[in-house]
Design a protein around this motif. Structure first.
Motif, mmCIF file in Angstrom:
data_model
loop_
_atom_site.group_PDB
_atom_site.id
_atom_site.type_symbol
_atom_site.label_atom_id
_atom_site.label_comp_id
_atom_site.label_asym_id
_atom_site.label_seq_id
_atom_site.Cartn_x
_atom_site.Cartn_y
_atom_site.Cartn_z
ATOM 1 N N THR A 33 40.812 50.536 41.071
ATOM 2 C CA THR A 33 40.554 49.318 41.847
ATOM 3 C C THR A 33 40.159 48.167 40.941
ATOM 4 O O THR A 33 40.616 47.029 41.106
ATOM 5 N N ALA A 34 39.296 48.457 39.970
ATOM 6 C CA ALA A 34 38.823 47.407 39.058
ATOM 7 C C ALA A 34 39.960 46.834 38.224
ATOM 8 O O ALA A 34 40.077 45.609 38.069
ATOM 9 N N VAL A 35 40.805 47.704 37.682
ATOM 10 C CA VAL A 35 41.923 47.234 36.849
ATOM 11 C C VAL A 35 42.889 46.392 37.680
ATOM 12 O O VAL A 35 43.453 45.407 37.196
ATOM 13 N N TYR A 38 40.340 42.919 39.110
ATOM 14 C CA TYR A 38 39.452 42.043 38.341
ATOM 15 C C TYR A 38 40.195 40.818 37.813
ATOM 16 O O TYR A 38 41.281 40.912 37.241
ATOM 17 N N GLY A 39 39.579 39.669 37.993
ATOM 18 C CA GLY A 39 40.232 38.395 37.689
ATOM 19 C C GLY A 39 40.604 38.211 36.235
ATOM 20 O O GLY A 39 41.689 37.715 35.917
ATOM 21 N N THR A 40 39.726 38.607 35.313
ATOM 22 C CA THR A 40 40.011 38.427 33.889
ATOM 23 C C THR A 40 41.225 39.241 33.466
ATOM 24 O O THR A 40 42.051 38.776 32.659
ATOM 25 N N ILE A 41 41.349 40.457 33.998
ATOM 26 C CA ILE A 41 42.503 41.293 33.661
ATOM 27 C C ILE A 41 43.782 40.668 34.195
ATOM 28 O O ILE A 41 44.811 40.617 33.492
ATOM 29 N N LYS A 42 43.744 40.162 35.416
ATOM 30 C CA LYS A 42 44.935 39.514 35.988
ATOM 31 C C LYS A 42 45.296 38.255 35.204
ATOM 32 O O LYS A 42 46.490 37.963 35.004
ATOM 33 N N ALA A 229 30.262 46.117 42.620
ATOM 34 C CA ALA A 229 31.226 45.407 43.466
ATOM 35 C C ALA A 229 31.864 44.245 42.707
ATOM 36 O O ALA A 229 33.073 43.997 42.832
ATOM 37 N N GLN A 230 31.062 43.542 41.917
ATOM 38 C CA GLN A 230 31.618 42.438 41.124
ATOM 39 C C GLN A 230 32.654 42.947 40.130
ATOM 40 O O GLN A 230 33.711 42.333 39.959
ATOM 41 N N PRO A 235 34.167 42.455 47.747
ATOM 42 C CA PRO A 235 32.896 41.949 48.285
ATOM 43 C C PRO A 235 31.773 42.967 48.113
ATOM 44 O O PRO A 235 31.999 44.178 48.088
ATOM 45 N N SER A 236 30.554 42.458 47.994
ATOM 46 C CA SER A 236 29.392 43.325 47.843
ATOM 47 C C SER A 236 29.229 44.199 49.083
ATOM 48 O O SER A 236 29.391 43.740 50.217
#
Length: 463
Positions: A33-35, A38-42, A229-230, A235-236
């Protein structure tokens, strides 16, 4: 009391059904999910795709320039002997006889033009531009890989922290139950005159302290869940995690040394930056040499002015079709060479500046390598210390639990005081929290080792 018990039973059933309905988030699912989110990865994936397009752009820049031009005009053709400079491109390219006086005869005219300009040999400039673009693509790809690796480490650490926070909360919750039980016992004894009032005050203070600690543990759990969550890019929320990871220890700890970290994602990225700088230096060196070009032009012109207009100023037509019909054509082919000789004096400083840039990038690489080697040594110490603590935890926990049981029985029978019992409660809750922290520290030590080696599978294969 029966009503209260009924309400508690119904509430526990409701909470249990809510927990069962919520899907358990495994660590592997959290990583995926994180990969994905996450905005920086995208963002870095977009940069990588942009670099790929730049490679194609560099290849296409070697193609010849092919220009087509069509213009149709209407105006006069008065000429005049004298110099003319079309400053800023605003000069008028009217051609005609320098007549004795101005006239306003006007007709249509047209120009049809095809132009080819090809820099066919430039001492490797085009190929070097492609190489620079390709090395930038490799750099951005390694930057993306490094970002994914580092983010996986962060997510795994956050996941373990949430699990540890939940276990600590449960330990403090059990402590609240113990102190509440003691408080109730003391209240009964105090009402019957078996203990002094100060014992009740002390019992209430212990219960309040346990509640405060429990509330702080809930706050810590919520904070850790918010961080997770971040990192997941969602969302948290309150997470239901797979706690089985903290019920066992890793089976082995890798024994790789610092000499085996050359392929670390961080070092690969830093090395790719140095390679890009070196290729840019090579591109600058190609600017020392001239460029050879081939040109080819074919043009046709049309005019409403006749070929006898010099002798007869009435020999023109205002017809649009007469003015745009081509009547004269020319072609031109040629080979040219261009060399900005003074550019060689500027290039020496550009290359010198690029050398300093490369040196700076090399220093950053050396620093990163030094930090990773230090982290590798630290992970070894963390692992040994974490396991040493973990081996002592069962002894501490059993001793503290036995002491609490003994002192609580003695207190209930009036054979010891409340201060003695409180000390065993503190020892027990400390032993429980040490147990919760010890197992998470073992997994964090393994994660630190994976981070230092640059190989996340070292941690992942133990899940």
């Amino acid at each position: 009391m029966l009503l209260r018990a009924f309400i508690l039973t119904i509430s526990s059933i409701f909470v249990s059904s809510q927990v069962n309905a919520q899907e358990v988030l495994s660590l592997q699912s959290a990583l995926e999910t994180a990969v994905h989110n996450y905005g920086t990865i995208k963002a870095k994936e977009s940069y990588r795709l942009s670099s790929q397009e730049s490679v194609e752009l560099a290849k296409r820049q070697a193609l010849p320039n092919l220009n087509f031009s069509v213009q149709q005009d209407y105006g006069t053709v008065n000429g005049q002997n004298g110099p003319l400079y079309g400053f800023g491109g605003y000069g008028v390219a009217s051609s005609g006889l320098p007549l004795p006086e101005q006239n306003w005869n006007a007709s249509f005219g047209a120009l049809y033009l095809a132009n080819v300009n090809w820099e066919f040999f430039s001492f490797g400039k085009a190929k070097q531009r492609v190489k620079v673009a390709e090395f930038k693509t490799q750099r951005d790809s390694k930057d993306l890989s490094d970002e994914i690796f580092q983010h996986k480490v962060k997510v795994a650490a956050a996941y373990i922290n949430v699990l540890a926070a939940k276990k600590l909360k449960l330990s403090y919750e059990r402590n609240v139950g113990r102190t509440d039980t003691i408080r109730r016992i003391v209240e009964v004894k105090e009402r019957n005159g078996l203990v002094p009032g100060v014992d009740l005050s002390l019992a209430k203070a212990d219960y309040a302290n346990a509640m405060i600690t429990y509330i702080k543990s809930k706050d810590n759990e919520q904070e850790q869940e918010n961080k997770l969550a971040q990192l997941l890019g969602i969302p948290s929320q309150k997470f239901l995690l797979d706690s089985t990871i903290l019920k066992r220890t890793p089976t082995e700890f890798p024994s790789e040394t610092a000499s085996e970290i050359k392929n670390h994602p961080v070092l690969s990225f830093y090395k790719s930056r140095i390679e890009v700088s070196e290729q840019e230096k090579q591109l600058l060196k190609t600017q020392y040499y001239p460029s050879f070009s081939m040109i080819g032009i074919i043009q046709s012109r049309a005019s409403g002015f006749g070929n006898g207009y010099a002798q007869d100023q009435n020999d023109f037509s205002s017809s649009y079709w007469d003015g745009i019909k081509p009547t004269r054509s020319n072609y031109l082919i040629g080979v040219g060479v261009s060399w900005n000789f003074t550019q060689t004096f500027r290039l020496s400083k550009e290359i010198s500046a690029q050398d300093y840039t490369t040196q700076g990038l090399q220093h950053e690489y050396d620093l990163a390598e030094q930090q990773i080697k230090a982290q590798l040594d630290l992970s070894e110490n963390k692992w040994n210390n974490a396991f040493s603590v973990y081996e002592q935890v069962p002894i501490q926990l059993k001793s503290a639990n036995d002491a609490y049981i003994q002192r609580s029985v003695l207190y209930k029978n009036g054979l010891t005081d409340l201060v003695d019992l409180s000390q065993t409660i503190y020892a027990l809750v400390r032993a429980e929290t040490d147990r919760d922290i010890a197992i998470s520290n073992v997994w964090n030590a393994l994660l630190l080792k994976a981070a230092a080696l640059g190989d996340f599978t070292v941690f992942e294969k133990e899940l």
